[in-house]
Design a protein around this motif. Structure first.
Motif, PDB file in Angstrom:
ATOM      1  N   ASP A 149       0.883  -1.167   0.000  1.00 34.02           N
ATOM      2  CA  ASP A 149       0.000   0.000   0.000  1.00 34.02           C
ATOM      3  C   ASP A 149       0.917   1.212   0.000  1.00 34.02           C
ATOM      4  O   ASP A 149       1.432   1.622   1.034  1.00 34.02           O
ATOM      5  CB  ASP A 149      -0.897  -0.025   1.240  1.00 34.02           C
ATOM      6  CG  ASP A 149      -2.151   0.815   1.055  1.00 34.02           C
ATOM      7  OD1 ASP A 149      -2.223   1.567   0.064  1.00 34.02           O
ATOM      8  OD2 ASP A 149      -3.050   0.732   1.904  1.00 34.02           O
ATOM      9  N   TYR A 150       1.152   1.750  -1.192  1.00 29.68           N
ATOM     10  CA  TYR A 150       2.119   2.833  -1.365  1.00 29.68           C
ATOM     11  C   TYR A 150       1.379   4.162  -1.494  1.00 29.68           C
ATOM     12  O   TYR A 150       0.561   4.340  -2.402  1.00 29.68           O
ATOM     13  CB  TYR A 150       2.968   2.616  -2.625  1.00 29.68           C
ATOM     14  CG  TYR A 150       3.653   1.268  -2.715  1.00 29.68           C
ATOM     15  CD1 TYR A 150       4.010   0.555  -1.571  1.00 29.68           C
ATOM     16  CD2 TYR A 150       3.954   0.710  -3.951  1.00 29.68           C
ATOM     17  CE1 TYR A 150       4.643  -0.671  -1.660  1.00 29.68           C
ATOM     18  CE2 TYR A 150       4.594  -0.516  -4.053  1.00 29.68           C
ATOM     19  CZ  TYR A 150       4.935  -1.198  -2.908  1.00 29.68           C
ATOM     20  OH  TYR A 150       5.564  -2.425  -3.013  1.00 29.68           O
ATOM     21  N   TYR A 151       1.664   5.099  -0.589  1.00 37.32           N
ATOM     22  CA  TYR A 151       1.113   6.441  -0.678  1.00 37.32           C
ATOM     23  C   TYR A 151       2.185   7.362  -1.247  1.00 37.32           C
ATOM     24  O   TYR A 151       3.230   7.541  -0.644  1.00 37.32           O
ATOM     25  CB  TYR A 151       0.659   6.923   0.702  1.00 37.32           C
ATOM     26  CG  TYR A 151      -0.653   6.327   1.149  1.00 37.32           C
ATOM     27  CD1 TYR A 151      -1.858   6.983   0.886  1.00 37.32           C
ATOM     28  CD2 TYR A 151      -0.690   5.109   1.817  1.00 37.32           C
ATOM     29  CE1 TYR A 151      -3.067   6.433   1.292  1.00 37.32           C
ATOM     30  CE2 TYR A 151      -1.900   4.554   2.224  1.00 37.32           C
ATOM     31  CZ  TYR A 151      -3.079   5.226   1.963  1.00 37.32           C
ATOM     32  OH  TYR A 151      -4.272   4.680   2.352  1.00 37.32           O
ATOM     33  N   ASP A 152       1.897   7.917  -2.399  1.00 43.36           N
ATOM     34  CA  ASP A 152       2.863   8.744  -3.114  1.00 43.36           C
ATOM     35  C   ASP A 152       2.444  10.209  -3.064  1.00 43.36           C
ATOM     36  O   ASP A 152       1.305  10.556  -3.387  1.00 43.36           O
ATOM     37  CB  ASP A 152       2.937   8.338  -4.591  1.00 43.36           C
ATOM     38  CG  ASP A 152       3.465   6.929  -4.809  1.00 43.36           C
ATOM     39  OD1 ASP A 152       3.217   6.073  -3.943  1.00 43.36           O
ATOM     40  OD2 ASP A 152       4.091   6.695  -5.850  1.00 43.36           O
ATOM     41  N   GLN A 153       3.383  11.070  -2.695  1.00 38.97           N
ATOM     42  CA  GLN A 153       3.177  12.512  -2.805  1.00 38.97           C
ATOM     43  C   GLN A 153       3.627  12.939  -4.193  1.00 38.97           C
ATOM     44  O   GLN A 153       4.722  12.588  -4.643  1.00 38.97           O
ATOM     45  CB  GLN A 153       4.003  13.248  -1.749  1.00 38.97           C
ATOM     46  CG  GLN A 153       3.794  14.756  -1.740  1.00 38.97           C
ATOM     47  CD  GLN A 153       2.442  15.124  -1.143  1.00 38.97           C
ATOM     48  OE1 GLN A 153       2.113  14.674  -0.057  1.00 38.97           O
ATOM     49  NE2 GLN A 153       1.679  15.938  -1.850  1.00 38.97           N
ATOM     50  N   VAL A 154       2.790  13.690  -4.890  1.00 40.46           N
ATOM     51  CA  VAL A 154       3.178  14.177  -6.219  1.00 40.46           C
ATOM     52  C   VAL A 154       4.321  15.184  -6.072  1.00 40.46           C
ATOM     53  O   VAL A 154       4.298  16.052  -5.198  1.00 40.46           O
ATOM     54  CB  VAL A 154       1.984  14.816  -6.944  1.00 40.46           C
ATOM     55  CG1 VAL A 154       2.424  15.507  -8.231  1.00 40.46           C
ATOM     56  CG2 VAL A 154       0.938  13.743  -7.259  1.00 40.46           C
ATOM     57  N   VAL A 155       5.320  15.045  -6.940  1.00 36.72           N
ATOM     58  CA  VAL A 155       6.477  15.944  -6.946  1.00 36.72           C
ATOM     59  C   VAL A 155       6.383  16.951  -8.082  1.00 36.72           C
ATOM     60  O   VAL A 155       6.607  18.141  -7.890  1.00 36.72           O
ATOM     61  CB  VAL A 155       7.794  15.133  -7.055  1.00 36.72           C
ATOM     62  CG1 VAL A 155       8.990  16.066  -7.206  1.00 36.72           C
ATOM     63  CG2 VAL A 155       7.966  14.225  -5.841  1.00 36.72           C
ATOM     64  N   SER A 156       6.029  16.466  -9.286  1.00 38.23           N
ATOM     65  CA  SER A 156       5.935  17.364 -10.438  1.00 38.23           C
ATOM     66  C   SER A 156       5.170  16.687 -11.559  1.00 38.23           C
ATOM     67  O   SER A 156       4.981  15.467 -11.558  1.00 38.23           O
ATOM     68  CB  SER A 156       7.338  17.764 -10.934  1.00 38.23           C
ATOM     69  OG  SER A 156       8.027  16.619 -11.425  1.00 38.23           O
ATOM     70  N   GLY A 157       4.732  17.483 -12.525  1.00 39.68           N
ATOM     71  CA  GLY A 157       4.026  16.938 -13.671  1.00 39.68           C
ATOM     72  C   GLY A 157       4.275  17.753 -14.916  1.00 39.68           C
ATOM     73  O   GLY A 157       4.545  18.956 -14.851  1.00 39.68           O
ATOM     74  N   THR A 158       4.197  17.081 -16.066  1.00 37.36           N
ATOM     75  CA  THR A 158       4.316  17.768 -17.353  1.00 37.36           C
ATOM     76  C   THR A 158       3.121  17.386 -18.219  1.00 37.36           C
ATOM     77  O   THR A 158       2.382  16.442 -17.919  1.00 37.36           O
ATOM     78  CB  THR A 158       5.617  17.391 -18.089  1.00 37.36           C
ATOM     79  OG1 THR A 158       5.567  15.987 -18.413  1.00 37.36           O
ATOM     80  CG2 THR A 158       6.840  17.670 -17.236  1.00 37.36           C
ATOM     81  N   GLY A 159       2.934  18.104 -19.320  1.00 30.59           N
ATOM     82  CA  GLY A 159       1.825  17.807 -20.220  1.00 30.59           C
ATOM     83  C   GLY A 159       0.486  17.994 -19.513  1.00 30.59           C
ATOM     84  O   GLY A 159       0.252  19.016 -18.868  1.00 30.59           O
ATOM     85  N   LYS A 160      -0.399  17.001 -19.588  1.00 21.37           N
ATOM     86  CA  LYS A 160      -1.723  17.132 -18.953  1.00 21.37           C
ATOM     87  C   LYS A 160      -1.631  17.163 -17.434  1.00 21.37           C
ATOM     88  O   LYS A 160      -2.607  17.494 -16.763  1.00 21.37           O
ATOM     89  CB  LYS A 160      -2.642  16.002 -19.409  1.00 21.37           C
ATOM     90  CG  LYS A 160      -2.229  14.615 -18.931  1.00 21.37           C
ATOM     91  CD  LYS A 160      -3.235  13.572 -19.412  1.00 21.37           C
ATOM     92  CE  LYS A 160      -2.855  12.168 -18.953  1.00 21.37           C
ATOM     93  NZ  LYS A 160      -3.870  11.173 -19.387  1.00 21.37           N
TER      94      LYS A 160
END
Length: 206
Positions: A149-160
């Protein structure tokens, strides 16, 4: 760790390098499903042993996913679309112990989700609640589950993904890992992964 329906060996039809073909009838409709492989890249014998393995175990993970939307606040999981995931994870077996009736260890690392030309980078949450765990659930057939059960914090995004607010956005990645055991009850270090995105997937667009 939250108890979820187990996708038993032989119930779901999976291609190692493809997408999930069938999911257990009667399972809750997930926001998304995926399949792939987790491969131990160091200390394989100790890291693969039942009852907690040993030391730090590095896992290389990769596979494909498809999302299906969801209800209410979970519907934004559909923003993930269809694509591929990769990750570099570390299981710390020194933290192995009882957690809500299961035996679990903490997991750290990074994951990347790619949909077309769009890239979403995340980092597993550790030392907080909820954190990221992998738990052992021995089964009666010739193999065993390791449920992550992996909880990931978003770091960055590109495109959509470029307008996603990292500090407010998370991805919950729930994985069921299977490995065939030999006579000494030691796995090979290669696991077939199946799973889905959980209710902790919250992508906030600014």
């Amino acid at each position: 760790m939250r108890r979820l329906p187990i996708i038993a060996a032989g119930v779901a039809t999976v291609a190692l390098a493809g997408t999930v073909i069938a999911v257990h009838a009667g399972s809750p409709q997930p926001e998304g499903v995926f399949d792939g492989l987790s491969t131990a890249t160091n200390n394989v014998a100790a890291c693969s042993a039942i009852m907690g393995g040993g030391g730090l175990c590095n896992l290389s993970v990769h596979g494909t996913y498809i999302t299906m939307g969801g209800q209410g606040a979970q519907a934004n999981a559909a923003l993930l679309g269809t694509g591929k995931y990769t990750g570099a994870l570390t299981v710390n077996w020194a933290t192995y112990g009882s957690n809500n009736g299961e035996n679990c260890a903490q997991v750290s690392g990074t994951m990347t989700f790619t949909s077309g030309s769009s890239v979403l980078k995340t980092k597993l949450m550790t030392g907080t609640s909820p954190g990221s765990l992998i738990c052992e659930v021995p089964e009666s057939y010739n193999g065993f589950n390791r449920m992550g059960d992996y909880y990931d914090q978003v770091v960055s995004g590109t495109g959509k993904f470029k307008n996603i607010v990292p500090s407010s956005s998370t991805v919950e990645f729930i994985v069921f890992s299977y490995a065939t055991l030999n006579g000494s009850q030691t796995a090979t270090g290669v696991y077939l992964d199946q799973g889905n995105f959980g209710a902790g997937t919250q992508l906030v667009v600014g």
